[in-house]
Design a protein around this motif. Structure first.
Motif, mmCIF file in Angstrom:
data_model
loop_
_atom_site.group_PDB
_atom_site.id
_atom_site.type_symbol
_atom_site.label_atom_id
_atom_site.label_comp_id
_atom_site.label_asym_id
_atom_site.label_seq_id
_atom_site.Cartn_x
_atom_site.Cartn_y
_atom_site.Cartn_z
ATOM 1 N N UNK A 174 13.166 -1.707 9.961
ATOM 2 C CA UNK A 174 11.936 -1.763 9.165
ATOM 3 C C UNK A 174 11.262 -0.398 9.067
ATOM 4 N N UNK A 175 11.378 0.409 10.118
ATOM 5 C CA UNK A 175 10.770 1.742 10.070
ATOM 6 C C UNK A 175 11.450 2.621 9.038
ATOM 7 N N UNK A 176 12.779 2.605 9.017
ATOM 8 C CA UNK A 176 13.509 3.380 8.009
ATOM 9 C C UNK A 176 13.261 2.818 6.613
ATOM 10 N N UNK A 177 13.155 1.487 6.517
ATOM 11 C CA UNK A 177 12.954 0.844 5.213
ATOM 12 C C UNK A 177 11.613 1.203 4.610
ATOM 13 N N UNK A 178 10.636 1.581 5.435
ATOM 14 C CA UNK A 178 9.334 2.001 4.914
ATOM 15 C C UNK A 178 9.268 3.513 4.718
ATOM 16 N N UNK A 179 9.772 4.282 5.678
ATOM 17 C CA UNK A 179 9.637 5.734 5.625
ATOM 18 C C UNK A 179 10.447 6.348 4.483
ATOM 19 N N UNK A 180 11.677 5.890 4.307
ATOM 20 C CA UNK A 180 12.536 6.480 3.267
ATOM 21 C C UNK A 180 11.976 6.225 1.864
ATOM 22 N N UNK A 181 11.577 4.985 1.499
ATOM 23 C CA UNK A 181 10.961 4.807 0.175
ATOM 24 C C UNK A 181 9.691 5.624 -0.008
ATOM 25 N N UNK A 195 0.825 -1.209 0.000
ATOM 26 C CA UNK A 195 0.000 0.000 0.000
ATOM 27 C C UNK A 195 0.859 1.258 0.000
ATOM 28 N N UNK A 196 1.957 1.249 0.765
ATOM 29 C CA UNK A 196 2.819 2.437 0.846
ATOM 30 C C UNK A 196 3.442 2.765 -0.510
ATOM 31 N N UNK A 197 3.704 1.752 -1.304
ATOM 32 C CA UNK A 197 4.317 1.980 -2.608
ATOM 33 C C UNK A 197 3.314 2.529 -3.630
ATOM 34 N N UNK A 198 2.059 2.729 -3.206
ATOM 35 C CA UNK A 198 1.069 3.353 -4.082
ATOM 36 C C UNK A 198 1.077 4.879 -3.953
ATOM 37 N N UNK A 199 2.016 5.425 -3.189
ATOM 38 C CA UNK A 199 2.066 6.878 -2.973
ATOM 39 C C UNK A 199 2.096 7.655 -4.291
ATOM 40 N N UNK A 200 2.922 7.278 -5.279
ATOM 41 C CA UNK A 200 2.916 8.057 -6.533
ATOM 42 C C UNK A 200 1.551 8.060 -7.222
ATOM 43 N N UNK A 201 0.830 6.934 -7.175
ATOM 44 C CA UNK A 201 -0.486 6.859 -7.805
ATOM 45 C C UNK A 201 -1.455 7.811 -7.105
ATOM 46 N N UNK A 202 -1.433 7.810 -5.780
ATOM 47 C CA UNK A 202 -2.327 8.687 -5.011
ATOM 48 C C UNK A 202 -2.014 10.150 -5.307
ATOM 49 N N UNK A 203 -0.737 10.491 -5.333
ATOM 50 C CA UNK A 203 -0.330 11.875 -5.591
ATOM 51 C C UNK A 203 -0.788 12.319 -6.973
ATOM 52 N N UNK A 204 -0.568 11.488 -7.975
ATOM 53 C CA UNK A 204 -0.949 11.865 -9.342
ATOM 54 C C UNK A 204 -2.458 11.994 -9.495
ATOM 55 N N UNK A 205 -3.213 11.123 -8.836
ATOM 56 C CA UNK A 205 -4.669 11.227 -8.903
ATOM 57 C C UNK A 205 -5.167 12.489 -8.218
ATOM 58 N N UNK A 206 -4.583 12.844 -7.092
ATOM 59 C CA UNK A 206 -4.985 14.073 -6.393
ATOM 60 C C UNK A 206 -4.774 15.291 -7.277
ATOM 61 N N UNK A 207 -3.659 15.307 -7.991
ATOM 62 C CA UNK A 207 -3.387 16.443 -8.888
ATOM 63 C C UNK A 207 -4.317 16.397 -10.091
ATOM 64 N N UNK A 208 -4.510 15.203 -10.656
ATOM 65 C CA UNK A 208 -5.349 15.085 -11.854
ATOM 66 C C UNK A 208 -6.798 15.459 -11.571
#
Length: 263
Positions: free
Chosen positions: A225-232, A178-191
């Motif tokens: 694991x926290x850094x591995x999720x937050x940084x990406x 789910x976290x790796x869907x951030x670009x999709x969410x961002x682009x949809x919000x702008x679109x």
């Protein structure tokens, strides 16, 4: 008197009764479940439930003594845990098929320019989900268990329960997928004109804080694991901002694009 523009309303005549929508939704769910069943059957043949368990257990077994094995505490764990892993693997394998069913259900209600950008979003979204899960399996789990096992005293035998282990890694698969869907969410919000690119840039500092808070909540209490999720998540947020510029430009209706060029 000029003829009506054939593109004035692309959705004219496509309205369907509510009951027909429900029947279509039912059919799409049944198609998805059929695809899931096929994937489960194929995975049951090869590599089989035991092979899948061995695969997902590789990260933690790499940090256990050679003769150590995961244990099954529950009476029914030897049966239900492999079945659970088999079902999850089948769901991941059939993800593109499920996404296609979603697309086939909503496509009749979309304009042509919306269909043009919906398909790439589905493909990219599925790819990002697979990427997030692969990142967990091949990097995060190895580093996380190496960090945790380093605190195990020499007098203690670390033999985790297979049921709790599978629950932990499945929650990480879901969180990273789910976290790796951030670009999709961002682009949809702008679109959808819900936020501008400039506001996303201004929110960058706040998003970093939000990313670390989310990582602290959904991951185990270890810094790896926290850094591995937050940084990406932060990097993917930047990717979403960059992709929004291209996405908005290419997904505009043809009439709007022509009007912008003329102006």
């Amino acid at each position: 008197m000029s003829d009506p523009d054939p593109k004035a309303d692309e959705l004219a005549g496509t309205e369907q009764p509510f009951v027909q929508h429900l029947m279509e939704l039912r059919d799409r769910i049944l198609y998805g479940l059929a695809g899931l069943a096929v994937c489960m059957a194929l995975l049951a043949i090869w590599p089989g439930p035991g092979g899948l368990i061995d695969f997902v257990a590789q990260p933690i077994r790499a940090h256990m003594p050679e003769d150590a094995k995961l244990i099954a505490v529950g009476v029914f764990s030897p049966f239900f845990v492999p079945l659970k892993v088999l079902a999850m693997a089948a769901l991941l394998l059939s993800l593109p098929w499920w996404m296609y069913q979603v697309w086939a259900f909503v496509a009749p209600g979309l304009y042509s320019h919306e269909k043009r950008f919906a398909v790439p979003l589905i493909v990219v979204g599925s790819g990002l989900a697979y990427l997030g899960i692969a990142f967990v399996q091949f990097f995060v789990l190895d580093k996380m268990f190496g960090f945790i096992q380093s605190f195990t005293p020499a007098s203690v035998a670390a033999t985790p329960d297979i049921a709790s282990y599978v629950e932990a890694i499945l929650s990480l698969y879901l969180a990273f997928g789910l976290a790796f869907q951030v670009p999709i969410v961002v682009m949809l919000l702008v679109r959808l004109n819900m936020v501008s690119i400039q506001k996303l840039k201004d929110f960058r500092g706040y998003f970093i804080v939000v990313a670390f808070i989310i990582a602290a909540i959904v991951t185990p209490p270890d810094v790896i694991s926290q850094l591995a999720l937050a940084i990406p998540m932060c990097l993917l947020y930047e990717l979403g901002i960059w992709g929004s510029k291209w996405f908005v430009k290419t997904s505009k209706p043809e009439g709007d694009a022509a009007g912008n060029e003329a102006s």
